[in-house]
Design a protein around this motif. Structure first.
Motif: not given
Lengths: 308, 308
Positions: B10-32
């Motif tokens: 169901n999660v894989l199906t959800a991804r197909k369904r919403i993919r074009s309308r959600v942001h693929h959000t970034p992974l942020l990092t901080s050395h500190s």
């Protein structure tokens, strides 16, 4: 006498030099902000750059441009703002010592960011003469190379790499940037393709760059009253020459407009935005696009170092 | 009686369904932050998701899963928090009406985000009974479909798409998430590959999920005292079943630890971080990684809707 000015070629060389060590920062968007501004805006999030501002680009390019023997003796600067933090961050990354000369009574927050990266703080008096004396003292004692905040060819070329990323990532008609010392603006006009219009923005309380370009005579800084503390400084000499040759248009905004744009940007974009960084957005909201045919604007959010 | 529970499919199906309308959000990092935590942390910046939180994923998947005729009559929910804003944002994007039932005296800031997306606010009393009565009234009057905030298969599957992006983008050993109603945590454990450990985090003042999993009996919510307002709610019924089957470990932190982690995350990552979103970072700083062999952790920053 300022000698040779940097060119687009220097920006391309800077990119090669710093590429593996800078973040290629993202372009952020907000549907709500587009509606409010009546134009599509992409925000170049330089607050997500290492050290929290675009200043990292120029500092890194300048330090990497030093001969190895000179670099090993360390670097020194006198900015207590983002340039100081950026230079300390660069120095720590490259394993060389950094000293930052700051006026007594300056922002403890900005000092802390220098110290977080292992930079050494040296205090001086509030006058230009006191600062230059202390800077010379540090140089004599350590042999450190001076890396100025904006009036320096390698710094200007480094800042221009932000524009190269913008051009790689999108097809914009205008790019709006704040103007303080003019490092970012100079680098951007050098790097921009001919069909892309660069527009500057300043606080009305620190409109020395606009006045310099209007009168053709570089003006002294205005009294440091604007909330946009990164833009209180006067335009640099090289920066003045480059921006005058380009004919940079500069738009000015009030303190109230700056603060409102800062809050708007943070609440819509969800990133920290320094008041200096909100100046171009404030100007764009106030005056609209420079050219009536413009469909897409990039606004550079220059830094995110604010106390939370 | 909760019927069929959602699965990874169901999660894989959800991804197909919403993919074009959600942001693929970034992974942020901080050395500190890595140095402070003693482990490499990647921050999944769901605050940069549309509507400012991961809730957009579940709300979009749920609304897109409705039959077209039903969807046209609109949607209704009772969350006054991020789920309300997310549902209003989804509805505005799809051109259907949204109503959000909120208790009188709730946060004006959260209400404003519903209204910014054109959602209608309907007030109710503070009790569960008053809320359910008002919700039923709206449904009778408009025919709107109820989209619950977390205890709902399509919502859970939608939230799980954040985990699919994490797995696509990096090779982490652990993923830490906050646990409120359990929508995100449930979606994540369904979507995670077997070798990836999901770890939950809760405020000690809202530790109903940990108690539920320890006792095997779903617990009522604790008095709403924690600053992490998104986590005050009780674990949902479906969410409890899914998390109990997985055996989710949950770490608890104090209010002081939450606030400190929130400020640390904002000052190092330069993005807005809600207090609820700081809970997993606080827990990771306090207890360290779950498995001694862990080299890389993803922490999900769930939302950025805070007043600036």
């Amino acid at each position: 006498m300022i000698g040779r000015l940097p060119t687009r070629r220097n920006v391309l060389t800077a990119r090669k030099r710093i590429r593996s060590r800078v973040h290629h920062t993202p372009l952020l968007t907000s549907h709500s902000l587009n509606e409010l501004a009546g134009v599509e805006i992409l925000f170049k999030a330089e607050g997500l750059q290492r050290s929290g501002s675009f200043k990292f680009r120029g500092a890194l390019n300048a330090v990497l441009s030093l001969p190895a023997a000179e670099r090993r003796r360390g670097v020194v600067t006198h900015s207590s703002g983002n340039h100081g933090g950026a230079l300390a961050c660069v120095a720590s990354m490259l394993g060389v010592p950094a000293t930052v000369v700051v006026p007594r009574g300056g922002s403890a927050f900005k000092r802390a960011s220098v110290e977080r990266y292992g930079g050494r703080i040296v205090h001086c008096g509030a006058t230009l003469a006191a600062r230059e004396k202390k800077l010379a003292e540090v140089q004599r004692a350590t042999g450190a190379a001076y890396v100025p905040p904006y009036d320096h060819n390698a710094v200007i070329a480094g800042q221009g790499t932000a524009m190269l990323e913008i051009v790689d990532d999108t097809n914009a008609d205008e790019v709006w940037v704040p103007v303080g010392g003019g490092g970012l603006a100079s680098g951007c006009v050098l790097a921009a393709p001919a069909e892309l219009q660069v527009v500057g923005a300043e606080p009305a309380l620190a409109a020395d760059a606009r006045l310099s370009l209007e009168t053709g005579v570089r003006q002294p800084p205005m009294p440091p009253r604007t909330v946009a503390d990164g833009l209180r400084t006067a335009l640099g000499e090289r920066n003045f020459s480059i921006l005058a040759a380009y004919g940079l248009p500069i738009r000015c905004v009030s303190e109230r407009e700056i603060t409102a744009a800062q809050q708007l940007a943070m609440s819509c974009l969800k990133v920290l935005v320094e008041s200096s960084s909100a100046v171009p957005l404030a100007a764009l909201m106030k005056y609209g696009v420079q050219n009536p045919d413009t469909r897409r604007v990039v606004v550079v959010l220059t830094g995110a170092n604010l106390q939370v």
